[in-house]
Design a protein around this motif. Structure first.
Motif, PDB file in Angstrom:
ATOM      1  N   PHE A 255      35.048  26.756  32.072  1.00 43.60           N
ATOM      2  CA  PHE A 255      35.538  27.887  32.311  1.00 43.60           C
ATOM      3  C   PHE A 255      34.124  28.973  32.491  1.00 43.60           C
ATOM      4  O   PHE A 255      34.050  29.754  33.445  1.00 43.60           O
ATOM      5  CB  PHE A 255      35.897  28.519  31.045  1.00 43.60           C
ATOM      6  N   GLN A 256      33.092  28.574  31.728  1.00 45.93           N
ATOM      7  CA  GLN A 256      31.977  29.471  32.230  1.00 45.93           C
ATOM      8  C   GLN A 256      31.474  29.193  33.678  1.00 45.93           C
ATOM      9  O   GLN A 256      31.226  30.137  34.300  1.00 45.93           O
ATOM     10  CB  GLN A 256      30.746  28.840  31.177  1.00 45.93           C
ATOM     11  N   TRP A 258      33.455  27.927  36.151  1.00 43.70           N
ATOM     12  CA  TRP A 258      34.307  28.783  37.077  1.00 43.70           C
ATOM     13  C   TRP A 258      34.516  30.195  37.284  1.00 43.70           C
ATOM     14  O   TRP A 258      34.827  30.786  38.402  1.00 43.70           O
ATOM     15  CB  TRP A 258      35.559  28.138  36.940  1.00 43.70           C
ATOM     16  N   SER A 259      34.148  30.670  36.296  1.00 44.42           N
ATOM     17  CA  SER A 259      33.984  32.320  36.154  1.00 44.42           C
ATOM     18  C   SER A 259      32.537  33.082  36.663  1.00 44.42           C
ATOM     19  O   SER A 259      32.729  33.971  36.681  1.00 44.42           O
ATOM     20  CB  SER A 259      34.340  32.927  34.753  1.00 44.42           C
ATOM     21  N   LEU A 266      37.701  31.466  38.514  1.00 40.93           N
ATOM     22  CA  LEU A 266      38.477  31.773  37.344  1.00 40.93           C
ATOM     23  C   LEU A 266      38.386  33.212  37.178  1.00 40.93           C
ATOM     24  O   LEU A 266      37.305  33.704  37.117  1.00 40.93           O
ATOM     25  CB  LEU A 266      38.336  30.987  36.189  1.00 40.93           C
ATOM     26  N   TYR A 267      39.620  33.836  37.031  1.00 40.84           N
ATOM     27  CA  TYR A 267      39.697  35.221  36.476  1.00 40.84           C
ATOM     28  C   TYR A 267      39.825  35.490  35.019  1.00 40.84           C
ATOM     29  O   TYR A 267      40.641  35.017  34.480  1.00 40.84           O
ATOM     30  CB  TYR A 267      40.479  36.184  37.353  1.00 40.84           C
ATOM     31  N   VAL A 268      38.876  36.209  34.343  1.00 44.72           N
ATOM     32  CA  VAL A 268      39.243  36.374  32.892  1.00 44.72           C
ATOM     33  C   VAL A 268      39.634  37.724  33.046  1.00 44.72           C
ATOM     34  O   VAL A 268      38.968  38.603  33.289  1.00 44.72           O
ATOM     35  CB  VAL A 268      37.737  35.979  31.986  1.00 44.72           C
ATOM     36  N   PRO A 285      32.057  37.306  30.344  1.00 49.55           N
ATOM     37  CA  PRO A 285      33.276  36.829  29.825  1.00 49.55           C
ATOM     38  C   PRO A 285      32.692  36.105  28.656  1.00 49.55           C
ATOM     39  O   PRO A 285      32.690  35.087  28.088  1.00 49.55           O
ATOM     40  CB  PRO A 285      33.760  35.677  30.582  1.00 49.55           C
ATOM     41  N   LEU A 349      44.403  33.466  31.310  1.00 46.44           N
ATOM     42  CA  LEU A 349      43.413  33.242  32.685  1.00 46.44           C
ATOM     43  C   LEU A 349      44.452  33.221  33.996  1.00 46.44           C
ATOM     44  O   LEU A 349      45.733  32.916  33.946  1.00 46.44           O
ATOM     45  CB  LEU A 349      42.757  31.843  32.327  1.00 46.44           C
ATOM     46  N   ASN A 352      41.652  32.731  41.206  1.00 50.18           N
ATOM     47  CA  ASN A 352      41.434  33.602  41.938  1.00 50.18           C
ATOM     48  C   ASN A 352      41.752  32.959  43.634  1.00 50.18           C
ATOM     49  O   ASN A 352      40.904  32.045  43.923  1.00 50.18           O
ATOM     50  CB  ASN A 352      39.931  34.192  42.175  1.00 50.18           C
TER      51      ASN A 352
END
Length: 498
Positions: A255-256, A258-259, A266-268, A285, A349, A352
């Protein structure tokens, strides 16, 4: 020389006994109370103590519960620990003869490990329930995102298209296996040490089975030496817990990645980001960082517990008791926070789509399906097809083109490799290199196509249902045991034995 000391050395009191007493106050009062009640009921029902004595002890125990505010007590050293505090209170009310009868056929050795198992059961059950919530969050989000395309990475590089739902089911599949291991470890703390006494049981006709039943255990732990010496219930549980957080940490690290701005798939949402104090463009994030370090801290605390048992003697010892047990409880605190945050984080989550499409196109991650299509439709070997696809991708990347617009480059490569033209017209070529087509044709068992995801999710839900049913059986047994013990103890209170 005669040693007439009655109080402990002040340094020993401050560094060992007082912290142990505070720990017992904070964590183990209820467990001691349960054991006293269950043991007393058994002694009377087995005829080891007369009903009248049992009645007097029950009344005194109840009065201690009602009159002694344990939370307000300060350790003075007059008694060694919480166990002896209760015994001292019984002596005040009943005198030493009747007060001492409660300790018939038991020891602090078997009591301590029973107390610790009861404490671990409660904490493990809370952690398991939190993990159930996380599995639900993963499954619900996977179902929602079963057709949401992502770029799957290997070795830190774009590899192939998949879906967010497929990714989450991979993570939840691991988590279900972790829950399998955790429940196996949980089952090992369902065996009761009471009745082992110091090491070798007792000459009194105690019913170990009945005490185990009254305390909500599944059964007694058989070998009495092992009851006071074995620590595999500690090492097994913390080892199983560690694996949960090692594995979740890997997902959190994705997740780190991807964002990150450079990846951006990934959109947080705003509720789970923080702004910079100086850089107004930043969206940090930071919950990801907190989850990652909480998982690492929790895994480290598990290691602490297992390593503390290393090279200790196979006997009753403080290395597995009191302060060590209390230190281990921090594992459940940090781990529980990580799980609760992750269970809220995942459903919030989103992917994008634009960034996924751009990365997929720029990195030619659908090129494998072009090669597969050539094998199926052009009747050439996979090695030849692979070379055609590789040449096409090389040209596209070198010139910064879109793979979907490279039909001419593909045709050139095909002719060079095979000596003839391909039957794939531009529309068929575009279909072959589209991310959606790539995913949809991969409908084999365990694949990312929607039909495969639906089947995988159904199997996982069935697996999860078995785990939940087993967990609920344990909770039902605990509830029934509490009711049975309290009813039997109340009966003693009302039966004077006269």
């Amino acid at each position: 020389m005669t040693d007439n000391s009655t109080f402990p050395h002040p340094v020993y009191k401050d560094t060992v006994l007082a912290p142990l007493f505070e720990g017992a106050k904070a964590h183990h009062v209820d467990a001691f109370r349960m054991i006293n009640q269950a043991h007393l009921v058994m002694l009377v029902e087995e005829g080891i103590l007369p009903t009248k004595t049992g009645h007097e002890l029950a009344k005194a125990l109840r009065s201690i519960d009602e009159e002694v505010d344990v939370s307000a007590l300060t350790y003075t050293g007059e008694v060694e620990d919480y166990f002896f505090l209760v015994e001292a209170e019984l002596k005040k009310r009943l005198g030493p003869d009747i007060a001492g009868a409660l300790h018939t056929a038991r020891s602090r050795n078997d009591m301590d490990h029973t107390v610790f198992k009861l404490g671990l059961q409660k904490r493990a059950d809370h952690l398991i329930q939190s993990l159930h919530n996380l599995v639900n969050a993963m499954h619900e989000t996977a179902a929602r995102e079963k057709e949401t395309l992502i770029v799957a990475y290997t070795h830190g590089q774009p590899a192939q298209p998949s879906t967010f739902g497929h990714y989450l089911l991979a993570a939840s599949e691991v988590l279900l296996r972790d829950l399998d291991r955790l429940m196996l470890a949980r089952d090992q703390i369902e065996k009761c040490p009471m009745g082992a006494a110091a090491i070798t049981t007792s000459g009194f006709p105690v019913s170990r089975q009945h005490v185990a039943e009254l305390l909500g255990f599944e059964e007694p732990l058989e070998n009495s030496y092992g009851c006071i010496a074995s620590v595999d219930y500690i090492t097994g549980l913390y080892s199983a817990i560690k694996l949960v957080f090692v594995h979740l940490g890997r997902v959190i690290q994705d997740f780190q990645f991807w964002s990150a701005f450079e990846v951006g798939q990934l959109y947080v949402p705003n509720a789970l980001v923080q702004i910079s104090s100086i850089m107004p463009q930043k969206r940090n994030p930071v919950p990801i960082e907190h989850m990652r370090h909480l998982c690492s801290v929790t895994a480290g605390r598990c290691d602490m517990m297992v390593n503390t048992m290393h090279n200790t003697p196979f006997t009753d010892m403080n290395d597995s008791e009191g302060e060590v047990q209390q230190a281990g409880y921090s594992t459940f605190e940090s781990g529980g926070r990580a799980i609760d945050l992750l269970a809220a984080f995942i459903p919030a989550l989103s992917i994008n789509d634009d960034r996924v499409a751009k990365t997929a196109d720029a990195a030619c991650i659908t090129i494998t399906e072009l090669a597969d299509t050539l094998v199926r439709e052009e009747s050439i070997s996979f090695r030849q097809a692979h070379e055609v696809a590789a040449a096409t991708a090389k040209k596209v990347i070198a010139e910064g083109k879109s793979l979907g617009d490279a039909h001419t480059d593909f045709m050139t490569a095909f002719v060079e490799m095979t000596g003839r033209e391909s039957h794939l017209d531009e529309a068929a070529y575009r279909r072959a290199v589209s991310a959606r087509h790539f995913v949809n044709v991969r409908k084999r068992f365990g694949g990312p196509a929607p039909v495969a995801i639906e089947a995988s999710l159904e199997r996982q839900i069935t697996h999860f249902g078995h785990l939940k049913a087993h967990f609920e059986q344990i909770q039902t047994r605990k509830k029934t045991a509490n009711q049975m013990r309290e009813k039997a103890f109340d009966a003693l209170l009302n039966n004077r034995g006269e």
